[in-house]
Motif scaffolding. Sequence first.
Motif, PDB file in Angstrom:
ATOM      1  N   PRO A 249       0.810  -1.225   0.000  1.00 47.36           N
ATOM      2  CA  PRO A 249       0.000   0.000   0.000  1.00 47.36           C
ATOM      3  C   PRO A 249       0.842   1.273   0.000  1.00 47.36           C
ATOM      4  O   PRO A 249       0.464   2.274  -0.632  1.00 47.36           O
ATOM      5  CB  PRO A 249      -0.818  -0.128   1.291  1.00 47.36           C
ATOM      6  CG  PRO A 249      -0.866  -1.586   1.578  1.00 47.36           C
ATOM      7  CD  PRO A 249       0.456  -2.114   1.123  1.00 47.36           C
ATOM      8  N   ARG A 252       2.078   1.740  -3.533  1.00 46.60           N
ATOM      9  CA  ARG A 252       0.991   2.181  -4.423  1.00 46.60           C
ATOM     10  C   ARG A 252       0.721   3.664  -4.250  1.00 46.60           C
ATOM     11  O   ARG A 252       0.502   4.399  -5.230  1.00 46.60           O
ATOM     12  CB  ARG A 252      -0.276   1.358  -4.153  1.00 46.60           C
ATOM     13  CG  ARG A 252      -0.289   0.018  -4.854  1.00 46.60           C
ATOM     14  CD  ARG A 252      -1.682  -0.582  -4.860  1.00 46.60           C
ATOM     15  NE  ARG A 252      -2.094  -0.980  -3.516  1.00 46.60           N
ATOM     16  CZ  ARG A 252      -1.876  -2.189  -3.001  1.00 46.60           C
ATOM     17  NH1 ARG A 252      -1.234  -3.105  -3.712  1.00 46.60           N
ATOM     18  NH2 ARG A 252      -2.295  -2.478  -1.790  1.00 46.60           N
ATOM     19  N   GLU A 253       0.738   4.142  -3.016  1.00 44.65           N
ATOM     20  CA  GLU A 253       0.516   5.571  -2.777  1.00 44.65           C
ATOM     21  C   GLU A 253       1.667   6.395  -3.356  1.00 44.65           C
ATOM     22  O   GLU A 253       1.449   7.463  -3.942  1.00 44.65           O
ATOM     23  CB  GLU A 253       0.384   5.828  -1.278  1.00 44.65           C
ATOM     24  CG  GLU A 253       0.219   7.294  -0.879  1.00 44.65           C
ATOM     25  CD  GLU A 253      -1.043   7.931  -1.458  1.00 44.65           C
ATOM     26  OE1 GLU A 253      -1.101   9.181  -1.492  1.00 44.65           O
ATOM     27  OE2 GLU A 253      -1.960   7.188  -1.882  1.00 44.65           O
ATOM     28  N   GLY A 302       3.175   3.242   8.019  1.00 42.06           N
ATOM     29  CA  GLY A 302       2.828   3.635   6.656  1.00 42.06           C
ATOM     30  C   GLY A 302       2.465   5.096   6.516  1.00 42.06           C
ATOM     31  O   GLY A 302       2.137   5.554   5.413  1.00 42.06           O
TER      32      GLY A 302
END
Length: 480
Positions: A249, A252-253, A302
Amino acid sequence: MKPTFRTAMTWLHDWAGLLTGWVLLAIVLSGTLSVFRPEISMWMRPELAGRTADPIQAGAAAIDWLQHHAAHSSAWYLTAAGPRAPFTWGVWQQPDGQFVQHALDPLSGAPDTLRDTLGGEFFYRFHFELQLPYPFGRLLAAIAALSLVLVLVTGIVAHRRFFADFFTFRSQKGQRSWLDAHNLLGVVALPFHLAIALTGAVTLGSLLLPWGATSAYQNSSADFQDDLSPAMVARPAAGTPGTLAPVAPMLREAARRMGADGIAQIYVYNPADAAATIIVTSDNGAHIGFATHVLRLDGTTGQILADYREHRPVISTFATLYGLHVARFAPLPTRWLYFVSGLMLAAVIASGLRLRTLRRRRQGRPTERVERLNVGMIAGTPTAFAAYFLANRLLPPTLPAHADREVQAVFIAWGLLLALAMLLPAARGWRVLSGLAVLALTAVAAFGAPWHSAIEQGTSAVAILLAAGFAYAASHRPAA
């Protein structure tokens, strides 16, 4: 002192070229090959033929493997997979302090399924490090790059018939033919030659002119690097264990924020610590400037700690010059233009070295040793580089330290070729070493069979063309 400005520049042109010519030849040839660094890495890993990789999935798989096999390393340095190289390139430090580097499988993240080879990384690193320890190799490359700028500028002054040289070549005229070839090749790609020499010197400028940084940052060079790239600063380790959050994730960001540029590098600092930091840099797929967008994330949560875009004029200028030099932005036709222009620059250097010995011979000065060294470098360097490709295919893929053996093959071949050149008369040595270059390059082309992919076809085509050039050289006695 010389009587006129032009004669002074001619003297400087000759001596600067002679003193750095052999080193420059090796730097230029390896840099020219570096234009196709990912493609060379693919040629040397035939097991990857036809495969593709998603940079996010490949990066996440690599980090997952490193968590289980290099958890105690202080940092992991990853180059993201891409269309030209469908694998993650990883570098990390072992507990004994030694750095290791491997291509990591895009699916499993492990290095075991891929051939142990540096691929195109060898030429890229050799181009500015010359296989010497830091900072000596880089400093020598920086001096050579600055010398190349000097040689090119003084060459413009030295050649009075600058534009006429563009249309002049007289074959079979001895020294006159060498001079025509030297001038023609130098003029045709002069803008490229100047740009690549200047940007090369600029990228290593802190080694050439370190005093500004040392005077402003007297206590720590690390502070200088932190101010130069503030987004790349990782948090200090907390000293308590921590676990990385799911990485996919985060990547992807990062990819979403970086848009068309794409992801270039993924750095994970203190991966097993509660203060783990993940830094993602942009590629330069949409513009020339390199790594001007940096994302810093908390590795355990994250959370995005910083989304930094470089706008400082001086740093942005440097990023653009560096981007021009490494040509990561370049589409395929532009990469071929870089490659051909690089070969032209190598030919300019080689013909200049030859001209210097011809001129000294006509003046009645001894030149035999220098001519033999010229033979060893001009014909020996491409053959030694070809030995790298041959070692990749001839050595068993499961051989321990396979990558190290490939690099050793380059320097063993180079040393033997230079020794052979010094033992033979220059004229005979040129024919013998050119013949060996033909054999080595033809073998490289043959090992590309069955030539199904564009990489195999391109590598073999270049090898055959170079072999043809050396075959012509071997069959013609060098003109005096």
